[in-house]
Write a protein that holds these residues in place. Structure first.
Motif, PDB file in Angstrom:
ATOM      1  N   ALA A  30       0.570  -1.167   0.220  1.00 41.58           N
ATOM      2  CA  ALA A  30       0.012  -0.087  -0.018  1.00 41.58           C
ATOM      3  C   ALA A  30       0.881   1.211  -0.081  1.00 41.58           C
ATOM      4  CB  ALA A  30      -1.077   0.027   1.315  1.00 41.58           C
ATOM      5  N   ALA A  31       1.938   1.224   0.947  1.00 47.00           N
ATOM      6  CA  ALA A  31       2.841   2.478   1.065  1.00 47.00           C
ATOM      7  C   ALA A  31       3.446   2.552  -0.440  1.00 47.00           C
ATOM      8  CB  ALA A  31       3.871   2.414   1.935  1.00 47.00           C
ATOM      9  N   ALA A  32       3.714   1.603  -0.951  1.00 46.16           N
ATOM     10  CA  ALA A  32       4.378   1.792  -2.393  1.00 46.16           C
ATOM     11  C   ALA A  32       3.756   2.136  -3.325  1.00 46.16           C
ATOM     12  CB  ALA A  32       5.220   0.232  -2.815  1.00 46.16           C
ATOM     13  N   ILE A  33       2.461   1.812  -3.245  1.00 43.75           N
ATOM     14  CA  ILE A  33       1.503   2.054  -4.536  1.00 43.75           C
ATOM     15  C   ILE A  33       1.353   3.741  -4.149  1.00 43.75           C
ATOM     16  CG2 ILE A  33      -0.806   2.313  -5.270  1.00 43.75           C
ATOM     17  CD1 ILE A  33      -0.823  -0.959  -4.401  1.00 43.75           C
ATOM     18  N   ILE A  34       1.013   4.146  -2.983  1.00 44.93           N
ATOM     19  CA  ILE A  34       1.118   5.628  -2.563  1.00 44.93           C
ATOM     20  C   ILE A  34       2.020   6.330  -2.828  1.00 44.93           C
ATOM     21  CG2 ILE A  34       0.692   7.049  -0.856  1.00 44.93           C
ATOM     22  CD1 ILE A  34      -0.992   4.915   0.652  1.00 44.93           C
ATOM     23  N   ASP A  42       2.948  14.686  -7.776  1.00 48.17           N
ATOM     24  CA  ASP A  42       3.736  16.187  -7.153  1.00 48.17           C
ATOM     25  C   ASP A  42       3.046  16.255  -5.809  1.00 48.17           C
ATOM     26  OD1 ASP A  42       5.918  17.079  -7.304  1.00 48.17           O
ATOM     27  OD2 ASP A  42       5.176  18.995  -7.536  1.00 48.17           O
ATOM     28  N   ARG A  43       2.708  15.148  -5.015  1.00 48.83           N
ATOM     29  CA  ARG A  43       2.038  15.529  -3.669  1.00 48.83           C
ATOM     30  C   ARG A  43       2.796  14.814  -2.650  1.00 48.83           C
ATOM     31  NH1 ARG A  43      -3.834  16.880  -3.229  1.00 48.83           N
ATOM     32  NH2 ARG A  43      -3.838  15.845  -1.151  1.00 48.83           N
ATOM     33  N   ASN A  44       2.861  15.484  -1.347  1.00 50.65           N
ATOM     34  CA  ASN A  44       3.474  14.653  -0.308  1.00 50.65           C
ATOM     35  C   ASN A  44       2.791  13.404   0.208  1.00 50.65           C
ATOM     36  OD1 ASN A  44       4.622  13.930   2.216  1.00 50.65           O
ATOM     37  ND2 ASN A  44       5.284  16.024   2.647  1.00 50.65           N
ATOM     38  N   PRO A  45       3.362  11.994   0.236  1.00 51.25           N
ATOM     39  CA  PRO A  45       2.698  10.900   0.512  1.00 51.25           C
ATOM     40  C   PRO A  45       2.657  10.747   1.964  1.00 51.25           C
ATOM     41  CG  PRO A  45       4.837  10.693   0.021  1.00 51.25           C
ATOM     42  CD  PRO A  45       4.775  11.980  -0.263  1.00 51.25           C
ATOM     43  N   CYS A  46       2.970  11.650   2.751  1.00 50.84           N
ATOM     44  CA  CYS A  46       3.238  11.411   4.270  1.00 50.84           C
ATOM     45  C   CYS A  46       1.805  10.946   4.935  1.00 50.84           C
ATOM     46  CB  CYS A  46       3.655  12.688   4.718  1.00 50.84           C
ATOM     47  SG  CYS A  46       3.513  12.426   6.787  1.00 50.84           S
ATOM     48  N   PHE A  47       0.814  11.533   4.885  1.00 48.96           N
ATOM     49  CA  PHE A  47      -0.374  11.223   5.443  1.00 48.96           C
ATOM     50  C   PHE A  47      -1.304   9.975   4.857  1.00 48.96           C
ATOM     51  CE2 PHE A  47       0.179  14.933   7.611  1.00 48.96           C
ATOM     52  CZ  PHE A  47      -0.527  15.040   8.759  1.00 48.96           C
ATOM     53  N   ALA A  48      -1.184   9.878   3.260  1.00 48.91           N
ATOM     54  CA  ALA A  48      -1.545   8.780   2.843  1.00 48.91           C
ATOM     55  C   ALA A  48      -0.965   7.602   3.286  1.00 48.91           C
ATOM     56  CB  ALA A  48      -1.585   8.781   1.300  1.00 48.91           C
ATOM     57  N   CYS A  49       0.175   7.423   3.463  1.00 45.54           N
ATOM     58  CA  CYS A  49       0.981   6.480   4.256  1.00 45.54           C
ATOM     59  C   CYS A  49       0.787   6.273   5.289  1.00 45.54           C
ATOM     60  CB  CYS A  49       2.628   6.685   4.024  1.00 45.54           C
ATOM     61  SG  CYS A  49       3.303   6.341   2.428  1.00 45.54           S
ATOM     62  N   THR A 151      -5.437  10.857   4.061  1.00 48.08           N
ATOM     63  CA  THR A 151      -5.498   9.771   4.997  1.00 48.08           C
ATOM     64  C   THR A 151      -6.438   8.597   4.654  1.00 48.08           C
ATOM     65  OG1 THR A 151      -4.780  11.620   6.747  1.00 48.08           O
ATOM     66  CG2 THR A 151      -5.463   9.213   7.488  1.00 48.08           C
ATOM     67  N   SER A 152      -7.514   9.252   4.161  1.00 45.50           N
ATOM     68  CA  SER A 152      -8.720   8.366   3.775  1.00 45.50           C
ATOM     69  C   SER A 152      -8.310   7.602   2.544  1.00 45.50           C
ATOM     70  CB  SER A 152      -9.873   9.205   3.354  1.00 45.50           C
ATOM     71  OG  SER A 152     -10.209  10.079   4.489  1.00 45.50           O
ATOM     72  N   VAL A 153      -7.671   8.444   1.596  1.00 46.19           N
ATOM     73  CA  VAL A 153      -7.138   7.456   0.461  1.00 46.19           C
ATOM     74  C   VAL A 153      -6.317   6.416   0.845  1.00 46.19           C
ATOM     75  CG1 VAL A 153      -5.542   7.513  -1.312  1.00 46.19           C
ATOM     76  CG2 VAL A 153      -7.111   9.323  -1.174  1.00 46.19           C
ATOM     77  N   GLY A 154      -5.324   6.716   1.808  1.00 44.94           N
ATOM     78  CA  GLY A 154      -4.270   5.650   2.317  1.00 44.94           C
ATOM     79  C   GLY A 154      -5.256   4.625   3.060  1.00 44.94           C
ATOM     80  N   ALA A 155      -6.192   4.847   3.911  1.00 38.90           N
ATOM     81  CA  ALA A 155      -6.776   3.873   4.795  1.00 38.90           C
ATOM     82  C   ALA A 155      -7.632   3.201   3.862  1.00 38.90           C
ATOM     83  CB  ALA A 155      -8.095   4.761   5.820  1.00 38.90           C
TER      84      ALA A 155
END
Length: 186
Positions: A30-34, A42-49, A151-155
């Motif tokens: 999941a983290a790799a995809i994000i 060009d977005r910061n992936p921190c919260f999605a991860c 965060t919702s995208v990540g979850a």
């Protein structure tokens, strides 16, 4: 005699359950995809991860229900961060800043417990503090909305991967349900 081992609050051992490794793999996937997608956008992936790890299912941190609770927590932390960000950073000095900060924290935790979403509390407090302490003042509302979405995208991605894995496992696994002998239920 007492060994150091007995004094530790945890007892190190290598997990033997296959599901733990499955969840570990899914969280990393999941983290790799994000990270890949967010780089392209060009977005910061921190919260999605963070959302992906918080949202990950059964083996490590408790399944779908838990993931939903964590998403609720994120929403709670983000929504409460908005007024308290204003009070903490922008309000004229009528109120002591630190009391405002703690009042907001109290509400994040209390409301998380009130809705019965114990798992929501860590996710909510992470979002709350990061928004309050790191957001640029000119666009804190947009920033907070973006973080809630991330965060919702990540979850959701984590829950989706868990679900797909469960379906695939069930499809692949042999049928292990006990067969009734001579037509009678056991």
């Amino acid at each position: 005699g007492h060994s150091m081992h007995n004094l530790l609050p945890f007892h190190p051992n290598i997990p033997r359950s296959k599901s733990v490794y499955t969840q570990l793999g899914l969280a990393i996937l999941a983290a790799a995809i994000i990270i890949t997608c967010y780089d392209l956008l060009d977005r910061n992936p921190c919260f999605a991860c963070i959302g992906a790890v918080f949202g990950m299912g059964t083996g490590l941190w408790g399944g779908l229900h838990s993931g939903i609770n964590r998403s609720i927590g994120t929403l709670l932390g983000g929504v409460l961060a908005l007024p308290f960000y204003y009070l903490y950073n922008l309000a004229p000095g009528h109120l002591p800043r630190d009391l405002c900060l703690l009042a907001g924290l109290f509400l994040v935790i209390y409301l998380g417990l009130l809705v019965g979403a114990v798992d929501a509390v860590p996710a909510g407090t992470v979002v709350y503090f990061v928004v309050i302490f790191t957001v640029p003042q000119d666009r804190y509302i947009q920033y907070t909305i973006d973080r809630i979405l991330d965060t919702s995208v990540g979850a959701l991605l984590a829950l989706g991967l868990s679900y797909l894995y469960a379906v695939w496992s069930a499809y692949r696994a042999p049928d292990l349900t006990p067969k009734p002998k001579n037509g009678l239920r056991p």
